[in-house]
Design a protein around this motif. Sequence first.
Motif, PDB file in Angstrom:
ATOM      1  N   TRP A  45      41.847  38.839  28.493  1.00 51.05           N
ATOM      2  CA  TRP A  45      42.252  37.421  28.467  1.00 51.05           C
ATOM      3  C   TRP A  45      41.083  36.522  28.847  1.00 51.05           C
ATOM      4  CZ3 TRP A  45      46.224  35.536  26.074  1.00 51.05           C
ATOM      5  CH2 TRP A  45      47.421  36.236  25.982  1.00 51.05           C
ATOM      6  N   PHE A  46      40.386  36.880  29.893  1.00 51.13           N
ATOM      7  CA  PHE A  46      39.296  36.040  30.395  1.00 51.13           C
ATOM      8  C   PHE A  46      38.157  35.945  29.385  1.00 51.13           C
ATOM      9  CE2 PHE A  46      35.380  35.709  33.130  1.00 51.13           C
ATOM     10  CZ  PHE A  46      35.546  34.375  33.454  1.00 51.13           C
ATOM     11  N   THR A  47      37.734  37.092  28.862  1.00 51.65           N
ATOM     12  CA  THR A  47      36.550  37.094  27.994  1.00 51.65           C
ATOM     13  C   THR A  47      36.859  36.670  26.563  1.00 51.65           C
ATOM     14  OG1 THR A  47      36.853  39.468  27.575  1.00 51.65           O
ATOM     15  CG2 THR A  47      35.342  38.832  29.359  1.00 51.65           C
ATOM     16  N   LYS A  48      38.085  36.872  26.103  1.00 49.59           N
ATOM     17  CA  LYS A  48      38.421  36.563  24.715  1.00 49.59           C
ATOM     18  C   LYS A  48      39.131  35.228  24.537  1.00 49.59           C
ATOM     19  CE  LYS A  48      36.845  40.549  23.329  1.00 49.59           C
ATOM     20  NZ  LYS A  48      35.552  40.630  22.597  1.00 49.59           N
ATOM     21  N   VAL A  49      39.787  34.725  25.581  1.00 47.85           N
ATOM     22  CA  VAL A  49      40.549  33.475  25.461  1.00 47.85           C
ATOM     23  C   VAL A  49      39.960  32.373  26.332  1.00 47.85           C
ATOM     24  CG1 VAL A  49      42.810  32.385  25.833  1.00 47.85           C
ATOM     25  CG2 VAL A  49      42.673  34.660  24.816  1.00 47.85           C
ATOM     26  N   ALA A  50      39.773  32.646  27.623  1.00 48.66           N
ATOM     27  CA  ALA A  50      39.338  31.584  28.534  1.00 48.66           C
ATOM     28  C   ALA A  50      37.865  31.227  28.357  1.00 48.66           C
ATOM     29  CB  ALA A  50      39.603  31.995  29.978  1.00 48.66           C
ATOM     30  N   LEU A  51      37.007  32.222  28.264  1.00 54.57           N
ATOM     31  CA  LEU A  51      35.567  31.986  28.365  1.00 54.57           C
ATOM     32  C   LEU A  51      34.909  31.354  27.133  1.00 54.57           C
ATOM     33  CD1 LEU A  51      33.391  32.352  30.507  1.00 54.57           C
ATOM     34  CD2 LEU A  51      32.925  34.617  29.550  1.00 54.57           C
ATOM     35  N   PRO A  52      35.311  31.702  25.906  1.00 60.85           N
ATOM     36  CA  PRO A  52      34.557  31.203  24.749  1.00 60.85           C
ATOM     37  C   PRO A  52      34.392  29.688  24.699  1.00 60.85           C
ATOM     38  CG  PRO A  52      35.989  32.995  24.067  1.00 60.85           C
ATOM     39  CD  PRO A  52      36.335  32.691  25.496  1.00 60.85           C
ATOM     40  N   ALA A  53      35.441  28.939  24.986  1.00 65.24           N
ATOM     41  CA  ALA A  53      35.312  27.476  24.899  1.00 65.24           C
ATOM     42  C   ALA A  53      34.441  26.913  26.011  1.00 65.24           C
ATOM     43  CB  ALA A  53      36.688  26.819  24.925  1.00 65.24           C
ATOM     44  N   PRO A  73      37.012  45.996  41.623  1.00 62.07           N
ATOM     45  CA  PRO A  73      36.442  47.238  41.070  1.00 62.07           C
ATOM     46  C   PRO A  73      35.519  46.969  39.884  1.00 62.07           C
ATOM     47  CG  PRO A  73      38.830  47.428  41.371  1.00 62.07           C
ATOM     48  CD  PRO A  73      38.484  45.980  41.564  1.00 62.07           C
ATOM     49  N   ASP A  74      34.544  47.845  39.748  1.00 60.21           N
ATOM     50  CA  ASP A  74      33.751  47.868  38.523  1.00 60.21           C
ATOM     51  C   ASP A  74      34.571  48.525  37.410  1.00 60.21           C
ATOM     52  OD1 ASP A  74      31.378  46.556  39.120  1.00 60.21           O
ATOM     53  OD2 ASP A  74      30.541  48.306  40.136  1.00 60.21           O
ATOM     54  N   PRO A  75      34.316  48.168  36.151  1.00 61.66           N
ATOM     55  CA  PRO A  75      33.170  47.382  35.680  1.00 61.66           C
ATOM     56  C   PRO A  75      33.362  45.867  35.749  1.00 61.66           C
ATOM     57  CG  PRO A  75      34.478  48.073  33.815  1.00 61.66           C
ATOM     58  CD  PRO A  75      35.127  48.703  35.028  1.00 61.66           C
ATOM     59  N   TYR A  76      34.431  45.398  36.382  1.00 61.39           N
ATOM     60  CA  TYR A  76      34.760  43.970  36.315  1.00 61.39           C
ATOM     61  C   TYR A  76      33.864  43.132  37.216  1.00 61.39           C
ATOM     62  CZ  TYR A  76      38.535  46.351  34.064  1.00 61.39           C
ATOM     63  OH  TYR A  76      39.232  47.186  33.236  1.00 61.39           O
ATOM     64  N   LEU A  77      33.567  43.622  38.420  1.00 62.84           N
ATOM     65  CA  LEU A  77      32.661  42.872  39.277  1.00 62.84           C
ATOM     66  C   LEU A  77      31.266  42.815  38.664  1.00 62.84           C
ATOM     67  CD1 LEU A  77      32.176  41.271  41.813  1.00 62.84           C
ATOM     68  CD2 LEU A  77      31.836  43.417  43.069  1.00 62.84           C
ATOM     69  N   SER A  78      30.790  43.936  38.168  1.00 65.65           N
ATOM     70  CA  SER A  78      29.488  43.940  37.495  1.00 65.65           C
ATOM     71  C   SER A  78      29.511  43.040  36.264  1.00 65.65           C
ATOM     72  CB  SER A  78      29.101  45.366  37.081  1.00 65.65           C
ATOM     73  OG  SER A  78      28.932  46.186  38.212  1.00 65.65           O
ATOM     74  N   GLY A  79      30.638  43.041  35.561  1.00 67.11           N
ATOM     75  CA  GLY A  79      30.761  42.187  34.390  1.00 67.11           C
ATOM     76  C   GLY A  79      30.692  40.711  34.743  1.00 67.11           C
ATOM     77  N   LEU A  80      31.337  40.322  35.838  1.00 64.14           N
ATOM     78  CA  LEU A  80      31.266  38.923  36.277  1.00 64.14           C
ATOM     79  C   LEU A  80      29.854  38.560  36.722  1.00 64.14           C
ATOM     80  CD1 LEU A  80      34.614  38.516  38.271  1.00 64.14           C
ATOM     81  CD2 LEU A  80      34.049  37.564  36.018  1.00 64.14           C
ATOM     82  N   ARG A  81      29.185  39.474  37.403  1.00 68.15           N
ATOM     83  CA  ARG A  81      27.795  39.209  37.805  1.00 68.15           C
ATOM     84  C   ARG A  81      26.914  38.991  36.567  1.00 68.15           C
ATOM     85  NH1 ARG A  81      27.044  40.292  43.296  1.00 68.15           N
ATOM     86  NH2 ARG A  81      28.422  41.864  44.235  1.00 68.15           N
ATOM     87  N   ASP A  82      27.118  39.818  35.554  1.00 64.21           N
ATOM     88  CA  ASP A  82      26.331  39.672  34.323  1.00 64.21           C
ATOM     89  C   ASP A  82      26.611  38.323  33.657  1.00 64.21           C
ATOM     90  OD1 ASP A  82      25.202  42.172  34.664  1.00 64.21           O
ATOM     91  OD2 ASP A  82      26.596  43.186  33.303  1.00 64.21           O
ATOM     92  N   LEU A  83      27.873  37.932  33.597  1.00 70.88           N
ATOM     93  CA  LEU A  83      28.223  36.657  32.975  1.00 70.88           C
ATOM     94  C   LEU A  83      27.612  35.487  33.742  1.00 70.88           C
ATOM     95  CD1 LEU A  83      31.976  37.311  32.100  1.00 70.88           C
ATOM     96  CD2 LEU A  83      30.098  37.007  30.474  1.00 70.88           C
ATOM     97  N   ALA A  84      27.608  35.577  35.075  1.00 70.66           N
ATOM     98  CA  ALA A  84      27.024  34.500  35.878  1.00 70.66           C
ATOM     99  C   ALA A  84      25.518  34.385  35.644  1.00 70.66           C
ATOM    100  CB  ALA A  84      27.320  34.729  37.360  1.00 70.66           C
TER     101      ALA A  84
END
Length: 271
Positions: A45-53, A73-84
């Motif tokens: 939901w976050f990466t496909k709906v919220a984030l693109p706009a 938990p990873d991979p979500y924390l690492s994923g958020l760090r990468d996005l930031a």
Amino acid sequence: MRVQMLGLCRFSYVGLRGYQVEHDSVAARRDYLYDPQRLARRWLWFTKVALPAWQAQTDPDFTLVVMTGPDLPDPYLSGLRDLARQIPQLKLELIPPMDYHLAACKEAVLPHIDHSADVIGHFRHDDDDAVAFDYVAATRKDFNRVKALWKTTERLSLDYARGLMLKAGPDGVSLTPRICHNMGVALTIFLRPDVPETALNYDHSKLPLWMPGVAVTKPLMFIRSIHRDSDSGDMGPGLPWDVKGQQLERQLQRRFGFTLDGLNDLARQLG
């Protein structure tokens, strides 16, 4: 007047209170939020709906604070760090579990206030909702039109009320056009930079108790998602407006970059 646009998006933050689905302990809250299947769905939901706009805003001058826990938990924390690291407007705040949700939100947002701004446009954004590409630009433009009203109380809400209610199930999505006032998405609360408050200080359903408000009913500005992991599955009060078929497809593409086929595919991935 210079306006800083400053938002908060909570991603599976483990803390008590502040949500309609409540738990008696931090441990129970963590078990619920960190369920592996639920986290996988929230990430989609976050990466496909919220984030693109947010990545495609026509006015890139905004800050979106993403608040989660240091033990996500990873991979979500690492994923958020990468996005930031990749998205300049996205700021990650790791907030330990707190008993009072409002205090946790303040700890995440207040360090990012630009005290040289004249006004802070605070907004909240759920990790499964979407705003249109021009939300930030339109908010600045429309605030400039009504700033005299803000000056009377130094508090003001600006509500983009025209949206689509997206219900997702295993067979796809349904989209219901609604005009809904103060839903929480595409809603901005303007405060002075020295006020130690955020959008979360105010129950969005009761904003007239604290401040004047302006409702802008065109154009289409948000998508609110309703699904099995929603904190609230209630569509809420509102008025219907008519858009369907090819016109709906054009609005989805032009305002959000989505296609109906793409949303149906996402719903099926989510199960």
